[in-house]
Design an enzyme around this catalytic site. Structure first.
Site, PDB file in Angstrom:
ATOM      1  N   ASP A 145       1.387  14.273 -18.530  1.00 40.80           N
ATOM      2  CA  ASP A 145       1.705  15.314 -19.512  1.00 40.80           C
ATOM      3  C   ASP A 145       1.778  16.694 -18.864  1.00 40.80           C
ATOM      4  O   ASP A 145       1.629  17.712 -19.537  1.00 40.80           O
ATOM      5  CB  ASP A 145       0.672  15.326 -20.643  1.00 40.80           C
ATOM      6  CG  ASP A 145      -0.746  15.577 -20.151  1.00 40.80           C
ATOM      7  OD1 ASP A 145      -0.960  15.522 -18.923  1.00 40.80           O
ATOM      8  OD2 ASP A 145      -1.638  15.824 -20.977  1.00 40.80           O
ATOM      9  N   ASP A 181       1.672  22.496 -18.755  1.00 43.45           N
ATOM     10  CA  ASP A 181       0.711  21.465 -19.182  1.00 43.45           C
ATOM     11  C   ASP A 181       0.669  21.354 -20.693  1.00 43.45           C
ATOM     12  O   ASP A 181       0.672  22.368 -21.404  1.00 43.45           O
ATOM     13  CB  ASP A 181      -0.693  21.818 -18.689  1.00 43.45           C
ATOM     14  CG  ASP A 181      -1.015  21.121 -17.381  1.00 43.45           C
ATOM     15  OD1 ASP A 181      -0.695  19.938 -17.255  1.00 43.45           O
ATOM     16  OD2 ASP A 181      -1.566  21.783 -16.491  1.00 43.45           O
ATOM     17  N   LYS A 202     -15.835  19.437 -22.711  1.00 41.15           N
ATOM     18  CA  LYS A 202     -14.390  19.273 -22.472  1.00 41.15           C
ATOM     19  C   LYS A 202     -13.997  17.841 -22.127  1.00 41.15           C
ATOM     20  O   LYS A 202     -13.076  17.275 -22.718  1.00 41.15           O
ATOM     21  CB  LYS A 202     -13.933  20.217 -21.357  1.00 41.15           C
ATOM     22  CG  LYS A 202     -12.459  20.060 -21.031  1.00 41.15           C
ATOM     23  CD  LYS A 202     -11.994  20.963 -19.909  1.00 41.15           C
ATOM     24  CE  LYS A 202     -10.531  20.699 -19.570  1.00 41.15           C
ATOM     25  NZ  LYS A 202     -10.033  21.555 -18.482  1.00 41.15           N
TER      26      LYS A 202
END
Length: 1230
Positions: A1149, A921, A990
């Site tokens: 991604d 990741d 986050k």
């Protein structure tokens, strides 16, 4: 023996039994297959005629008895003569004045044979019914043919021309001057100068505003003509063309391509007179014929075998118009037959003419410096991967996929719990089967009536839905409607949504191509590149190999306007509403047996808007639940493929075998993306085409052990904590007692209590709807997984307008939740090698969400410490210590536990063949791209672009910075800062940090933080609103301080987009790999479709015909630009991994490969990121935008353009970060 043959045999016997000199009986095939005596021309008395009839029947009875004895001797089922005699008597009964057969014959018949079996009589009945059905079908077909012929005679073919000169010429020529045949008149007509417009470009008036408003109507007209030609309704297309041409206002809608389309239709039929009519109209409209116009005329001449003189004059005029003869064969797609007829006509005038060979495109080279290595010739380091399957196996899989796509649907067994087959269940299934039989009949009838109504509208020259309704057979349409009814949720569905979906299904099915034999031959050769047991002369990319086989490009499909899609779907939905009825006794057992609708049209409020909903009757929903049928039906394009997809070779050619798919997905009716791609030089798209092909060529299989465990939970009561949705029976029920909905009517209930009751009811209904949606999604995914359990399959990919890639199969792929990802593994395994087991352990710890700030070695050590729990989870997932359930990604963690257990228990772990995909990741990938663009050293360190001993966590750093701000405010007495003490964590900030880079606003960020705060049970809920406002402000301030370079680039992109949209254009750019991008954000225009159940109103952005939406353009540009960069990085990584023989797929991604190849993939990933950002990306963007939006002299004096020029020249300055350091960063992707 058939009834017809039996009847003819009886007739022969009858003629043979007549006495000498007696007139013979005429034969007629009756309903039962017998042959009865007809009235003959005779002067005999009525009594004599009656006696002759009786004698004839007696003779026939003897014949029947003889036939019975013959059948008995042959072992065929017997029949009683008594029954046959009775049938003869019954057949005679309707005859006027007929007498009974003689008693002697009747008595003899009754005693002639013993009582025999009735199977022969049953066969006679069956044959009778068969003949009746055949007769009805033939009569129906004949009637339809007669009606069609009569209807076509009513359609107009002669045009009414607006030019008096042309009108008089047409009238003179129609009167039939003998020396002026139609073909000569065409040659003369071609010499006429256009009266007004010249070609397609001249069709646009000076004012673009009115022209833009006409564009939608032109699209609709073009799709109407296309459907007419596809369905064999060419006279109707001609009729509508004539009707529009005869009215000056409507004539503005007609373009040269429309005239050409109708002309080509007549040319294919060899109808020169009608083609001439279209040529007259074309000239009358002021248009100059192009190569396609001439090709249609010459093709028609070739079919009619006309003389060379006319053809010669036609070719001469074409040359005078500046058109090349060779261009006739390349101007548009031609079938083999059309090409032959065109060539025949040309050779009559020029016998030595040789048509050009199919154009071999010159070798096109992609000019991107990033792809130079990919397309380098004769590179000895290239090692393209092959599949693990043999050529024979792949050919068999191709045939299976071909059958699936030709059937258009796939029926899959549902994984819902199998009910006990009680009498109630069996009765419900029988009832449903009976209802569906009735509905099919009713749907056929309603469809025919609807077609008749639409045909009547078409005869009046209106753009009706008639040709669209003819695209699919009535059987296919009925099947689609019954599937829709079956899948309708209990709470109903928006009529607009249903209409859109139904219209799309018709559009997708009509696109099926029919070149099966040619495709099979080419595909078999293509498989030599992929199969494990074949070789090719020179290794190459799949697209290059496919193009070398000379495969023709699929014809480009014109999209339908959204209004057509919705209108067609709405019409079909209304047909379903009218046809689907059921007995009222299903709803109320004691009610009379009247028919009631299965679907009801009601209105409801969704998000403060009133919408129309089609809702199934509760009794029908209950019937479906009781029957518990175990099949689901999917479109063939909605399920994974059973063979490798076709390689992408153009923006509209690739993926499925027969079903056209767009490379760039977009809203239906949108054309701006497709037009950009069509104008783009083909070589510039090679990078994207090859990357999509590589992603689609990855073979998959189902992880059976995980599927079994999930199904165990799914068929019980689900487990929402593990992502397995609960069944509808677990959904919250409406309140009871005083809190029930009826409680609102009680007089003692206060307004505040009523409002609270309504809110609670709405909340429960919302939860129930969400549970139903999640359950259905899981049901589709798990049913497809079970269906594909023992198969290898492929997931073809395409991309969105930013270049981000997605699998075409929506229900079962690797882009879903934790559960969806855990169900999949690579079909092709690789030995773990010396380091593969370590990467499995690291991946397992990553999935738990633990040790994120620890080194890779620490994570491996932690996995070794937990080995007992890992093995326990693998061996006893549901009965052991259940350690895996505490992981962030529990199902993937469990799958990894099983893989680790098998590897460590193998005799040689390095030789263990692993199919498990290991992920790497990006560390807040959007911020990584911003930091690289701005060479921001501080930001680069925060997102792991710098090589450090331990991974950095940007979310924790932002939380720490917010805590610093909070402490300062708390000391100054800010109440909300004091309340937040101890509640600011990584989890709270986050999501907002992650999405700020992708354009989240402060409002959206506040909602994200509010949701996180509500999840904290100890936090005082009274302060949630105020605290979320405070925190989102501090998060943005922290990011501004930590990523100053990032914020300056964001502001530059935002301001550029704002100014571009003020100039009246949508923002465009080209990715580093050469993919053209345009943002599809335009002002909405309201579209209304009137009539029927309700008038539908919806918003539509008709691409460039609408002004850009400034707010969406400026807010969307920064995140969309970054998405185009991360997609470019992924594609580069995919192509270079393919060159090295790796299996590679991605979830944006997050990059996946085999455990043995993680190190190689990591190296490629870092190298390509550095190469990507070594390009002057922002300066290239600035130059492109200046050229695109500031170089037009007509707009250079605009104040918006001058401001835009100033902004674009002020490219943000870069920092001092050295990109080469990324190559050595362990935690860049980890």
């Amino acid at each position: 023996m058939s009834a017809v043959r039996w009847g003819r045999g009886a007739a022969g016997f009858g003629r043979a039994l007549w006495p000498a000199g007696a007139p013979g009986l005429l034969a007629e095939e009756g309903a039962l297959g017998g042959v009865w005596g007809l009235k003959r021309s005779s002067t005999a008395s009525p009594c004599e005629q009656d006696r002759r009839k009786d004698w004839g029947h007696a003779e026939l009875l003897e014949v029947l008895k003889a036939r019975v004895r013959q059948l008995q001797a042959e072992g065929v089922a017997e029949v009683t003569v008594k029954r046959v005699a009775k049938r003869v008597a019954v057949a005679r009964a309707p005859e006027a004045g007929g007498a009974q057969p003689p008693r002697q014959a009747q008595a003899g018949a009754e005693g002639a044979a013993p009582m025999l079996s009735s199977r022969w009589a049953q066969k006679l009945d069956d044959d009778q019914r068969l003949m009746e059905r055949r007769k009805q079908r033939l009569e129906g077909k004949l009637q339809k043919h007669v009606e069609k012929v009569a209807w076509q005679k009513q359609l107009r073919s002669e045009p009414r021309l607006l030019s008096r000169k042309l009108a008089s010429q047409l009238q003179h020529w129609e009167q039939g001057a003998p020396r002026s045949p139609w073909e000569e008149q065409l040659a003369q007509l071609l010499q006429e100068a256009p009266q007004g417009r010249s070609g397609e470009a001249a069709a646009a008036p000076a004012d673009r505003g009115p022209e833009s408003r006409l564009e939608g109507q032109r699209q609709r007209l073009l799709s109407f003509f296309e459907c007419c030609l596809l369905t064999g309704n060419l006279p109707l297309a001609h009729h509508v063309l004539v009707t529009h041409h005869s009215k000056s206002q409507q004539q503005r809608l007609l373009t040269l391509s429309m005239y050409n389309m109708v002309m080509l239709g007549w040319a294919r039929q060899g109808s020169f007179k009608e083609l001439m009519y279209v040529f007259f109209m074309l000239k009358d409209a002021g248009l100059a014929p192009d190569l396609r116009s001439y090709a249609a005329a010459l093709q028609c001449m070739g079919r009619l075998d006309q003389d060379a003189g006319t053809i010669r004059r036609c070719l001469k005029q074409m040359a005078q118009d500046g058109l090349q003869l060779q261009g006739l064969f390349t101007a548009g797609p031609l079938s083999a037959e059309e090409r032959a007829e065109l060539l025949r006509a040309v050779r009559k005038a020029k016998p030595a003419f040789t048509p050009p060979r199919p154009p071999v495109p010159p070798p096109q080279v992609n000019t991107s410096p990033l792809l130079r290595e990919i397309y380098a010739k004769q590179d000895p380091t290239v090692s393209y991967p092959r599949l693990h399957l043999s050529l024979k196996e792949l050919q068999g899989l191709f045939r299976q996929q071909l059958r699936v796509e030709m059937a258009t649907t796939v029926t899959v067994e549902s994984v819902e719990k199998v009910p006990l087959l009680t009498k109630e269940v069996l009765h419900a299934r029988k009832t449903l089967a009976g209802l569906r039989t009735r509905w099919r009949t009713a749907l056929y009838r309603e469809l025919q009536e609807t077609k008749e109504s639409e045909a009547h509208a078409a005869r009046e020259g209106r753009l009706s839905l008639f040709p669209y309704l003819c695209l699919l057979s009535e059987k296919e349409v009925v099947g689609v409607l019954l599937q829709t009814l079956q899948a309708l949720p209990a709470q109903g569905e928006s009529l607009l949504f249903l209409a859109h979906e139904l219209g799309l299904r018709v559009f997708k099915r009509k696109q099926l191509r029919n070149e099966v034999q040619e495709l099979e031959q080419r595909y078999s050769k293509y498989l030599h590149l992929l199969a494990s047991d074949t070789q090719v002369a020179e290794p190459c990319l799949p697209r290059q190999h496919w193009e070398a086989l000379g495969a023709p490009e699929a014809p480009h499909e014109q999209p339908w306007p959204v209004s057509v899609v919705v209108q067609l779907g709405k019409q079909l939905a209304e047909v379903l509403v009218r046809a689907a009825q059921m007995p009222s006794s299903l709803a109320a057992p004691r009610s009379p047996g009247t028919l009631i609708p299965v679907l009801y049209h009601v209105y409801s409020f969704r998000s403060f808007r009133q919408i129309g909903i089609l809702k199934p009757h509760p009794a029908f929903t209950q019937l479906l639940e009781t029957a518990a049928e175990r099949t689901l039906t999917f479109e063939s394009t909605d399920v994974p493929m059973l063979c490798p997809p076709l390689p992408w070779t153009s923006p509209h050619s690739g993926a499925f075998l027969l079903s056209p798919t767009k490379m760039m997905r977009s809203v239906e009716g949108s054309q701006q993306h497709q037009l950009l791609l069509e104008r783009c030089p083909p070589a510039e798209l090679h990078g994207a085409l090859d990357a999509l092909t590589q992603l689609g060529n990855c073979a998959w299989r189902v992880n059976g052990r995980i599927l079994d465990l999930v199904l165990e939970l799914f068929t019980d009561k689900g487990c929402p904590r593990l992502g397995v949705p609960a069944p509808p029976s677990e959904a919250p029920r409406p309140p009871e007692g005083r809190q029930a909905p009826k409680g609102c009517l009680l007089p003692e209930v206060s307004p505040a209590e009523k409002a609270e009751m309504r809110r609670e009811l709405a909340r429960r209904l919302k939860v129930a709807r969400e549970m139903q949606s999640l359950r259905a999604d899981a049901l589709y995914r798990l049913s497809l997984a079970q269906h594909l359990r023992h198969r290898v399959f492929w997931l073809p990919h395409n991309m969105d307008f930013r270049g981000r890639t997605y699998p075409c199969s929506p229900h079962f792929n690797h882009l879903g939740s934790d559960l969806a990802r855990a169900l999949l593994e690579f079909a092709q395994g690789r030995p773990l090698g010396p380091h593969g087991l370590n990467w499995l352990k690291i991946h397992l710890v990553n999935l738990t969400g633990l040790k994120k700030r620890e080194s890779l070695q620490a994570r491996r050590d932690y996995a070794d410490e937990l080995m007992e729990d890992i093995l326990d989870s693998a061996d006893r997932p549901m009965t052991g210590r259940k350690w895996w359930m505490e992981a962030d990604e529990p199902w993937q963690a469990l799958a990894c536990c099983m893989e680790v257990a098998q590897a460590v228990r193998a005799p040689d772990p390095t030789a263990y063949v692993s199919h498990f995909p290991v992920h790497q990741d990006g560390s807040c990938n959007g911020l990584q791209h911003y930091a690289a663009l701005g060479r921001d050293s501080v930001g680069a360190a925060s997102v792991n672009l710098l090589p450090l001993d331990l991974p950095q966590d940007v979310y924790s750093e932002v939380a720490a910075q917010v805590e610093v701000f909070r402490r300062q405010d708390a000391e100054q007495g800010v109440r909300v800062a004091q309340v937040l003490q101890g509640f600011i964590s990584r989890k709270v900030v986050k999501q907002t940090v992650m999405t700020v880079v992708y354009g989240v606003t402060r409002y959206g960020g506040r909602l994200q933080i509010e949701k996180r705060l509500r999840e904290i049970h100890d936090f005082p809920q009274d302060f949630v609103w105020e605290a979320s406002h405070y925190l989102v402000r501090q998060v943005f301030n922290s990011l501004q301080e930590m990523f100053s370079g990032t914020r300056s680039i964001q502001r530059w992109l935002t301001e550029s987009a704002r100014l571009i949209s003020h100039t009246g254009s949508a923002v465009e750019w080209v990715t580093p790999l050469g993919i053209p991008i345009i943002q599809p954000y335009h002002r909405d225009s309201k579209v209304m479709i009137k009539g029927g159940l309700q008038s539908l109103t919806f918003s539509s952005s008709v691409d460039t015909s609408q002004k850009p939406n400034t707010l969406k353009q400026k807010n969307g540009f920064p995140p969309n630009f970054i998405h185009s960069l991360d997609s470019s990085h992924m594609m580069l990584t995919a192509l270079h991994c393919y060159r090295k023989g790796l299996t590679f797929v991605s979830v944006h991604d997050c990059f996946w490969t085999h455990a043995a190849d993680v190190a190689v993939m990591n190296q490629v990933c870092r190298e390509q990121f550095v190469r990507l950002h070594s390009q002057p990306i922002l300066h290239n963007l600035s130059r492109f935008l200046i050229k695109r939006f500031c170089s037009d002299p007509r707009t250079s004096k605009s104040i918006w353009v001058s401001r835009l020029m100033d902004t674009l020249l002020s490219v943000p300055k870069a920092g001092t970060f050295n990109l080469e350091q990324v190559k050595h960063s362990t935690y860049f992707f980890s």
